[in-house]
Write a protein that holds these residues in place. Structure first.
Motif, PDB file in Angstrom:
ATOM      1  N   ASP A 182       0.804  -1.220   0.000  1.00 57.05           N
ATOM      2  CA  ASP A 182       0.000   0.000   0.000  1.00 57.05           C
ATOM      3  C   ASP A 182       0.838   1.272   0.000  1.00 57.05           C
ATOM      4  O   ASP A 182       0.296   2.369  -0.190  1.00 57.05           O
ATOM      5  N   GLN A 183       2.159   1.142   0.219  1.00 54.57           N
ATOM      6  CA  GLN A 183       2.976   2.336   0.416  1.00 54.57           C
ATOM      7  C   GLN A 183       3.007   3.248  -0.799  1.00 54.57           C
ATOM      8  O   GLN A 183       2.780   4.459  -0.689  1.00 54.57           O
ATOM      9  N   GLU A 184       3.291   2.716  -1.969  1.00 54.25           N
ATOM     10  CA  GLU A 184       3.393   3.555  -3.156  1.00 54.25           C
ATOM     11  C   GLU A 184       2.046   4.190  -3.485  1.00 54.25           C
ATOM     12  O   GLU A 184       1.962   5.366  -3.875  1.00 54.25           O
ATOM     13  N   ARG A 185       0.966   3.436  -3.303  1.00 55.50           N
ATOM     14  CA  ARG A 185      -0.375   3.960  -3.571  1.00 55.50           C
ATOM     15  C   ARG A 185      -0.695   5.105  -2.609  1.00 55.50           C
ATOM     16  O   ARG A 185      -1.249   6.141  -3.020  1.00 55.50           O
ATOM     17  N   ALA A 186      -0.348   4.934  -1.327  1.00 53.15           N
ATOM     18  CA  ALA A 186      -0.613   5.988  -0.344  1.00 53.15           C
ATOM     19  C   ALA A 186       0.222   7.229  -0.635  1.00 53.15           C
ATOM     20  O   ALA A 186      -0.265   8.360  -0.543  1.00 53.15           O
ATOM     21  N   TRP A 187       1.485   7.012  -1.014  1.00 51.43           N
ATOM     22  CA  TRP A 187       2.368   8.141  -1.340  1.00 51.43           C
ATOM     23  C   TRP A 187       1.826   8.904  -2.541  1.00 51.43           C
ATOM     24  O   TRP A 187       1.796  10.139  -2.566  1.00 51.43           O
ATOM     25  N   ALA A 188       1.423   8.171  -3.578  1.00 50.01           N
ATOM     26  CA  ALA A 188       0.927   8.815  -4.795  1.00 50.01           C
ATOM     27  C   ALA A 188      -0.318   9.654  -4.495  1.00 50.01           C
ATOM     28  O   ALA A 188      -0.452  10.786  -4.981  1.00 50.01           O
ATOM     29  N   ARG A 189      -1.219   9.103  -3.689  1.00 48.47           N
ATOM     30  CA  ARG A 189      -2.448   9.851  -3.369  1.00 48.47           C
ATOM     31  C   ARG A 189      -2.122  11.082  -2.536  1.00 48.47           C
ATOM     32  O   ARG A 189      -2.719  12.147  -2.723  1.00 48.47           O
ATOM     33  N   TRP A 190      -1.194  10.957  -1.596  1.00 47.46           N
ATOM     34  CA  TRP A 190      -0.810  12.078  -0.749  1.00 47.46           C
ATOM     35  C   TRP A 190      -0.108  13.169  -1.566  1.00 47.46           C
ATOM     36  O   TRP A 190      -0.395  14.358  -1.403  1.00 47.46           O
ATOM     37  N   ARG A 191       0.787  12.775  -2.462  1.00 48.06           N
ATOM     38  CA  ARG A 191       1.458  13.761  -3.313  1.00 48.06           C
ATOM     39  C   ARG A 191       0.442  14.501  -4.189  1.00 48.06           C
ATOM     40  O   ARG A 191       0.579  15.704  -4.432  1.00 48.06           O
ATOM     41  N   HIS A 192      -0.572  13.768  -4.670  1.00 44.16           N
ATOM     42  CA  HIS A 192      -1.600  14.397  -5.489  1.00 44.16           C
ATOM     43  C   HIS A 192      -2.355  15.461  -4.688  1.00 44.16           C
ATOM     44  O   HIS A 192      -2.615  16.565  -5.193  1.00 44.16           O
ATOM     45  N   SER A 193      -2.710  15.157  -3.449  1.00 48.34           N
ATOM     46  CA  SER A 193      -3.422  16.123  -2.614  1.00 48.34           C
ATOM     47  C   SER A 193      -2.555  17.339  -2.319  1.00 48.34           C
ATOM     48  O   SER A 193      -3.037  18.476  -2.340  1.00 48.34           O
ATOM     49  N   LEU A 194      -1.265  17.117  -2.039  1.00 46.86           N
ATOM     50  CA  LEU A 194      -0.367  18.239  -1.771  1.00 46.86           C
ATOM     51  C   LEU A 194      -0.230  19.142  -2.989  1.00 46.86           C
ATOM     52  O   LEU A 194      -0.139  20.362  -2.869  1.00 46.86           O
ATOM     53  N   ALA A 195      -0.205  18.535  -4.177  1.00 48.18           N
ATOM     54  CA  ALA A 195      -0.018  19.302  -5.406  1.00 48.18           C
ATOM     55  C   ALA A 195      -1.275  20.058  -5.809  1.00 48.18           C
ATOM     56  O   ALA A 195      -1.200  21.158  -6.373  1.00 48.18           O
ATOM     57  N   THR A 196      -2.450  19.493  -5.526  1.00 42.46           N
ATOM     58  CA  THR A 196      -3.701  20.080  -6.010  1.00 42.46           C
ATOM     59  C   THR A 196      -4.529  20.745  -4.917  1.00 42.46           C
ATOM     60  O   THR A 196      -5.433  21.533  -5.229  1.00 42.46           O
ATOM     61  N   GLY A 197      -4.270  20.414  -3.654  1.00 50.55           N
ATOM     62  CA  GLY A 197      -5.099  20.926  -2.570  1.00 50.55           C
ATOM     63  C   GLY A 197      -6.392  20.162  -2.394  1.00 50.55           C
ATOM     64  O   GLY A 197      -7.245  20.546  -1.598  1.00 50.55           O
ATOM     65  N   GLU A 198      -6.563  19.053  -3.131  1.00 48.22           N
ATOM     66  CA  GLU A 198      -7.780  18.253  -3.005  1.00 48.22           C
ATOM     67  C   GLU A 198      -7.770  17.459  -1.695  1.00 48.22           C
ATOM     68  O   GLU A 198      -6.712  17.123  -1.163  1.00 48.22           O
ATOM     69  N   ASP A 199      -8.970  17.160  -1.194  1.00 44.42           N
ATOM     70  CA  ASP A 199      -9.078  16.347   0.020  1.00 44.42           C
ATOM     71  C   ASP A 199      -8.379  15.006  -0.179  1.00 44.42           C
ATOM     72  O   ASP A 199      -8.371  14.447  -1.276  1.00 44.42           O
ATOM     73  N   TYR A 200      -7.815  14.497   0.898  1.00 48.31           N
ATOM     74  CA  TYR A 200      -7.098  13.220   0.876  1.00 48.31           C
ATOM     75  C   TYR A 200      -7.995  12.151   1.488  1.00 48.31           C
ATOM     76  O   TYR A 200      -8.545  12.336   2.570  1.00 48.31           O
ATOM     77  N   GLU A 201      -8.171  11.048   0.779  1.00 50.78           N
ATOM     78  CA  GLU A 201      -8.949   9.927   1.311  1.00 50.78           C
ATOM     79  C   GLU A 201      -8.452   8.642   0.684  1.00 50.78           C
ATOM     80  O   GLU A 201      -8.332   8.553  -0.544  1.00 50.78           O
ATOM     81  N   ILE A 202      -8.162   7.657   1.513  1.00 52.69           N
ATOM     82  CA  ILE A 202      -7.616   6.400   1.015  1.00 52.69           C
ATOM     83  C   ILE A 202      -7.776   5.331   2.097  1.00 52.69           C
ATOM     84  O   ILE A 202      -7.806   5.641   3.290  1.00 52.69           O
ATOM     85  N   GLU A 203      -7.914   4.094   1.670  1.00 51.28           N
ATOM     86  CA  GLU A 203      -7.911   2.963   2.593  1.00 51.28           C
ATOM     87  C   GLU A 203      -6.586   2.227   2.437  1.00 51.28           C
ATOM     88  O   GLU A 203      -6.143   1.973   1.318  1.00 51.28           O
ATOM     89  N   TYR A 204      -5.963   1.905   3.552  1.00 51.02           N
ATOM     90  CA  TYR A 204      -4.694   1.177   3.504  1.00 51.02           C
ATOM     91  C   TYR A 204      -4.538   0.366   4.793  1.00 51.02           C
ATOM     92  O   TYR A 204      -5.293   0.536   5.751  1.00 51.02           O
ATOM     93  N   ARG A 205      -3.541  -0.490   4.786  1.00 57.12           N
ATOM     94  CA  ARG A 205      -3.270  -1.334   5.950  1.00 57.12           C
ATOM     95  C   ARG A 205      -2.151  -0.704   6.774  1.00 57.12           C
ATOM     96  O   ARG A 205      -1.058  -0.462   6.276  1.00 57.12           O
ATOM     97  N   LEU A 206      -2.451  -0.449   8.052  1.00 57.55           N
ATOM     98  CA  LEU A 206      -1.527   0.200   8.971  1.00 57.55           C
ATOM     99  C   LEU A 206      -1.051  -0.818  10.009  1.00 57.55           C
ATOM    100  O   LEU A 206      -1.842  -1.603  10.522  1.00 57.55           O
ATOM    101  N   ARG A 207       0.258  -0.773  10.294  1.00 59.40           N
ATOM    102  CA  ARG A 207       0.816  -1.750  11.232  1.00 59.40           C
ATOM    103  C   ARG A 207       0.372  -1.440  12.657  1.00 59.40           C
ATOM    104  O   ARG A 207       0.592  -0.363  13.191  1.00 59.40           O
ATOM    105  N   HIS A 208      -0.269  -2.423  13.265  1.00 63.53           N
ATOM    106  CA  HIS A 208      -0.742  -2.324  14.643  1.00 63.53           C
ATOM    107  C   HIS A 208       0.410  -2.638  15.593  1.00 63.53           C
ATOM    108  O   HIS A 208       1.426  -3.229  15.202  1.00 63.53           O
ATOM    109  N   ARG A 209       0.259  -2.248  16.855  1.00 65.29           N
ATOM    110  CA  ARG A 209       1.313  -2.528  17.838  1.00 65.29           C
ATOM    111  C   ARG A 209       1.554  -4.016  18.020  1.00 65.29           C
ATOM    112  O   ARG A 209       2.628  -4.440  18.470  1.00 65.29           O
ATOM    113  N   SER A 210       0.564  -4.849  17.645  1.00 60.78           N
ATOM    114  CA  SER A 210       0.716  -6.305  17.742  1.00 60.78           C
ATOM    115  C   SER A 210       1.609  -6.863  16.645  1.00 60.78           C
ATOM    116  O   SER A 210       1.986  -8.033  16.686  1.00 60.78           O
TER     117      SER A 210
END
Length: 455
Positions: A182-210
């Motif tokens: 999910d990393q490259e997809r999350a980065w690409a979406r975040w870079r797009h929001s930074l460049a355009t000012g559009e809202d950021y929304e995405i689903e991804y898997r985040l590492r839990h403390r477990s």
């Protein structure tokens, strides 16, 4: 009576001066510091006694302050010195004080013009404390970044969920917390929001403390100043893992149920063809009946609930194309589709199919399609982005009135139009046959507007 001279070495003087809540200092006429109080030292620790007081100033503002200093000391009278830029200036009130033992002039400077700045800093500190309390009370993980996307704030929920040391995910360290897929997809979406000012929304898997990865929904909105410039990004992460897995399980069950229903259609088709082989005279009838059963199977696949994974591809289909597929199982001379055609894709196909499959099924059981003389017409009319669809039944059994209760299929079909497509549906139970009017927006039927026009 002479007023005694208090030297800066006097401990009483130092104690009083250090308790003044603003910077103060003394210097000779050249600007070399002779003494500084504690607030000055707290703000300008690198510039101390023996240094030129203006060494702490930025290069772009130092020249003007030095000119004011030299002009003021040359006059021998009290004056003011301004430091910093327009929005961050501190004004020092400077006055001559008792000369030293050798008769050299000494000047006392006390900050008088930064009260507003200090009040603003106090207000910002209070706001930050309120923000910390508010975000830590929220069940979601909250984060914030600078305008360039540099992460500099996470609430307690982030650290509680991830188990990482505080500050370890500042900057770009956050991306390493995502699943590698999910990393490259999350980065690409975040870079797009930074460049355009559009809202950021995405689903991804985040590492839990477990150590396991859990699905989260990430969202962020830009914070803009009065001129519309982005000054911050505020974001949240919401744990949706349980809902995501439940939806996946439901989709598996739905696909399994659909597979079994389609198998039943296939078995019925096989039985028809087997029977036709023993009765050659019935071959034409059997082929037509098998084709209708196969069409029912195709209509079922369009009409059943779908997820993003199971949703069928309808390609460059149009609304009329989908409606004709749904009515294909019934005698061609009993129905017609006419009017303005519009584009449709998988977003609109399923709710539309669910409704018209239900209407056709009920018409075959109780309405116009249950008799040889019955007719069904579907007329579509477009006006701008608004689409009106009229379903009309004639020639079927007379209708005494609206039913006392609505069946599950009818309620589900209504919800599909009203909730999924934000449209309206009105049923008119006329004696000569059911009339239904559906109104939806054309752009609700597609994910992305098509460039090609549909006639």
């Amino acid at each position: 009576m002479d007023v005694p001279v208090i030297e800066t070495s006097d401990p009483v003087w130092r104690d009083i001066a250090d308790r003044i809540p603003v910077p103060a200092w003394t210097a000779d006429s050249n600007g070399r510091l002779l003494w500084t109080n504690r607030p000055w030292q707290d703000e300008n620790g690198a510039v101390s006694s023996g240094d030129l007081w203006f060494c702490s100033l930025a290069a772009e503002t130092r020249g003007a302050a030095v000119d004011e200093w030299r002009t003021g000391t040359a006059s021998g009278r009290p004056f003011v010195v301004r430091t910093g830029g327009r929005d961050t200036a501190t004004i020092f009130s400077v006055a001559p004080t008792h000369p030293d033992a050798a008769g050299n002039a000494r000047w006392l400077a006390v900050a008088t013009g930064d009260a507003a700045r200090r009040e603003a800093e106090t207000a910002r500190a209070a706001t930050r404390a309120e923000l910390d309390t508010l975000t830590n009370a929220m069940p979601q993980m909250v984060w914030a970044t600078r305008p360039d996307g540099h992460h500099d704030f996470y609430n307690a929920q982030w650290y509680r969920f991830t188990g990482v040391p505080e500050g370890s995910t500042d900057g770009e360290g956050w991306n390493g917390m995502f699943h590698s897929d999910d990393q490259e997809r999350a980065w690409a979406r975040w870079r797009h929001s930074l460049a355009t000012g559009e809202d950021y929304e995405i689903e991804y898997r985040l590492r839990h403390r477990s150590g396991k990865y859990r699905w989260v929904l990430g969202r962020a909105l830009p914070v803009r100043d009065g001129d519309g410039r982005i000054v911050r990004w505020i974001g949240t992460c919401t744990d949706i893992d349980s809902a995501k897995r439940a939806a996946e399980q439901n989709d598996i069950l739905s696909r399994e149920l659909s597979h079994r229903i389609k198998n039943i259609f296939a078995i019925i088709t096989g039985l028809i063809r087997m029977s036709a082989r023993r009765m050659p005279a019935m071959r034409g009838f059997a082929d037509e009946l098998a084709a209708r059963v196969a069409a029912l199977g195709a209509a079922h696949d369009l009409a059943r609930p779908h997820s993003d994974i199971s949703r069928p591809s309808v390609g460059e289909a149009t609304l009329h194309h989908v409606l004709r597929d749904l009515l294909a199982p019934y005698a061609e001379e009993q129905w017609q589709v006419a009017g303005d055609d519009v584009a449709i894709d998988d977003r609109g196909a399923t709710p539309v199919a669910l409704l018209f499959h239900e209407l056709a099924t009920n018409a075959a059981k109780y309405g116009a399609l249950s008799t040889a003389d019955g007719r069904v017409s579907i007329d579509t009319r477009r006006s701008g982005n608004a689409l009106m669809i009229d379903w009309r039944e004639l020639g079927g059994p007379a209708i005494a009135g609206a039913p006392d209760t609505a069946g599950f299929g009818t309620r589900l079909a209504t919800l599909s139009i009203e909730q999924q497509l934000a449209g309206t549906i009105i049923r008119d139970w006329r004696r000569e046959g059911l009339a239904v009017r559906i109104e939806v927006a054309c752009d609700a039927l597609v994910r992305e507007p098509r460039t090609d026009a549909v006639g």
